[in-house]
Design an enzyme around this catalytic site. Structure first.
Site, PDB file in Angstrom:
ATOM      1  N   THR A  37       0.812  -1.213   0.000  1.00 28.61           N
ATOM      2  CA  THR A  37       0.000   0.000   0.000  1.00 28.61           C
ATOM      3  C   THR A  37       0.850   1.270   0.000  1.00 28.61           C
ATOM      4  OG1 THR A  37      -0.062   0.049   2.413  1.00 28.61           O
ATOM      5  CG2 THR A  37      -1.848  -1.123   1.294  1.00 28.61           C
ATOM      6  N   CYS A  41       1.954   3.023   9.530  1.00 25.61           N
ATOM      7  CA  CYS A  41       0.986   3.173  10.617  1.00 25.61           C
ATOM      8  C   CYS A  41       1.662   3.075  11.974  1.00 25.61           C
ATOM      9  CB  CYS A  41      -0.060   2.058  10.547  1.00 25.61           C
ATOM     10  SG  CYS A  41      -1.199   2.196   9.175  1.00 25.61           S
ATOM     11  N   CYS A  45      -2.907   1.046  15.060  1.00 20.51           N
ATOM     12  CA  CYS A  45      -3.852   1.439  14.006  1.00 20.51           C
ATOM     13  C   CYS A  45      -4.956   0.394  13.862  1.00 20.51           C
ATOM     14  CB  CYS A  45      -3.152   1.615  12.665  1.00 20.51           C
ATOM     15  SG  CYS A  45      -4.284   2.101  11.336  1.00 20.51           S
ATOM     16  N   ARG A  48      -6.917  -3.044   8.837  1.00 16.85           N
ATOM     17  CA  ARG A  48      -6.725  -4.482   8.697  1.00 16.85           C
ATOM     18  C   ARG A  48      -5.242  -4.814   8.764  1.00 16.85           C
ATOM     19  NH1 ARG A  48      -7.011  -8.327   4.534  1.00 16.85           N
ATOM     20  NH2 ARG A  48      -6.557  -6.760   2.976  1.00 16.85           N
ATOM     21  N   ARG A  70       3.902   6.845   2.932  1.00 20.70           N
ATOM     22  CA  ARG A  70       3.060   7.950   3.361  1.00 20.70           C
ATOM     23  C   ARG A  70       2.363   7.604   4.667  1.00 20.70           C
ATOM     24  NH1 ARG A  70      -1.045   8.167   0.381  1.00 20.70           N
ATOM     25  NH2 ARG A  70      -0.526   6.333  -0.861  1.00 20.70           N
ATOM     26  N   CYS A  72      -0.455   7.069   7.366  1.00 18.77           N
ATOM     27  CA  CYS A  72      -1.841   6.598   7.330  1.00 18.77           C
ATOM     28  C   CYS A  72      -2.777   7.744   7.754  1.00 18.77           C
ATOM     29  CB  CYS A  72      -1.990   5.414   8.285  1.00 18.77           C
ATOM     30  SG  CYS A  72      -3.678   4.869   8.518  1.00 18.77           S
TER      31      CYS A  72
HETATM   32 ZN   LIG Z   1      -2.911   3.493  10.234  1.00 11.89          ZN
END
Ligand SMILES: [Zn+2]
Length: 362
Positions: A37, A41, A45, A48, A70, A72
């Protein structure tokens, strides 16, 4: 005391367990980034859980961002304020370095904090940042020289020193203290036109095809402007050239030559994956991307194929578009077509083991 706040004191397994448990006590101690992705995180977090193989851990958000991840939008991992003043100090300095500024504060204290949190000195961190920018620039451009200057390197000889151990597949010393590395080359006639094989003392640095030797030599010198590029008259490249010629006649299915080439981490993974494709078989760009665990990276795979410095040895001609279109080829689509035909009709061809998944041309 609550959870340990020292990233380096935790094993990857402990970090992963904290992620699986969404343990809030570890927020601020590290972040985890997910390759598929491109997002990082905090441990708690609510999103999932990714597959373990997709995850990389970083001690601070800035280090994840350095790798191109990047933050989250759900857990805002960069906003966590940890209890550890060293982490806060390092994060502030890392942001200053990322912005091209000098970090403020007591230099010795900063160095101690950097070593504790990141395991490296502020100077090494700043150097790594520059290397990242250089690598990003390289991905966007084929030519090396402008990338060097945009990344803030003063001279091209210096960057090769710096990146030597970090960029290459089997890293070359493209320049040593201003002395160019020696590159020997030969060109020979083949059924696909003129073939150039060039090598440093460590291995093959370029294999290329073109209509004539002049173009090949010109491209070689443009690619290695600081090297001593000489035509090999001693015959030391003979064995490798013979192997490649045998391959072109369908007699050498496993072209396994030592390579001495520069690569970004992603290119290296793509090129290694291409070397796993058996003689006589093909994969689509999307299949290669999936095998790398980055299913959305088909275009980046195609880009890495287009930048392949070692034709045939890294068999980028075995990667085709979905739906039977053979796709592009750095050395001409006609050559790609002929290579694929040669491989398919050669007695050396290995039958696909999973016919449903593997595409062969024609
Ligand atoms: Zn996150």
């Amino acid at each position: 005391m609550g959870a340990p706040t020292k990233f380096r004191a935790m094993s990857p397994t402990q970090r992963w367990q904290a992620v699986l448990a969404r343990d809030r006590r570890f927020d601020g101690a590290f972040v985890y980034a997910v390759r598929s992705t491109g997002i990082y995180c905090r441990p708690s977090c609510a999103s999932r859980r990714p597959r373990r193989t997709q995850v990389t851990f970083f001690p601070i958000p800035e280090a994840a961002e350095r790798e191109g991840y990047r933050a989250c939008r759900r857990c805002h991992p960069a906003d966590v304020i940890g209890g550890d003043p060293a982490i806060a100090l390092v994060r502030e300095a890392a942001r200053a370095i990322a912005a091209g500024a000098r970090p403020r504060g007591d230099a010795r204290r900063l160095t101690r904090a950097f070593k504790r949190v990141l395991g490296i000195t502020p100077r090494a961190y700043a150097e790594a940042r520059r290397l990242d920018r250089f690598k990003q620039e390289l991905k966007r451009r084929k030519q090396v020289s402008p990338a060097l200057y945009e990344a803030g390197y003063g001279s091209s000889s210096r960057v090769y020193e710096r990146t030597d151990a970090q960029l290459g597949m089997t890293p070359a010393r493209y320049a040593r203290g201003g002395n160019g590395v020696g590159i020997a080359y030969v060109t020979v006639a083949t059924v696909l036109g003129r073939l150039l094989v060039a090598a440093t003392e460590r291995g093959v640095c370029r294999v290329a095809l073109a209509d004539n030797a002049g173009i090949l030599e010109q491209d070689l010198r443009a690619e290695f402007p600081n090297a001593r590029v000489v035509e090999d008259k001693s015959g030391k490249l003979h064995g490798w050239v013979t192997a490649i010629l045998a391959y072109l006649e369908g007699r050498e299915p496993d072209l396994d030559l030592p390579l001495d080439i520069r690569a970004t981490a992603f290119q290296r993974r793509v090129w290694q994956e291409l070397q796993q494709i058996p003689f006589g078989q093909t994969r689509t760009y999307a299949e290669v991307a999936r095998r790398l665990g980055q299913p959305t990276a088909a275009r980046a795979v195609a880009q890495a194929c287009a930048n392949n410095p070692a034709a045939l040895v890294i068999p980028c001609h075995r990667v085709v578009r979905a739906g039977g279109d053979q796709g592009g080829y750095r050395w001409g689509v006609e050559r790609k077509q002929r290579l694929l035909e040669m491989e398919v009709t050669s007695p050396s061809r290995q039958e696909p083991q999973t016919p449903g998944r593997v595409r062969t041309v024609k």
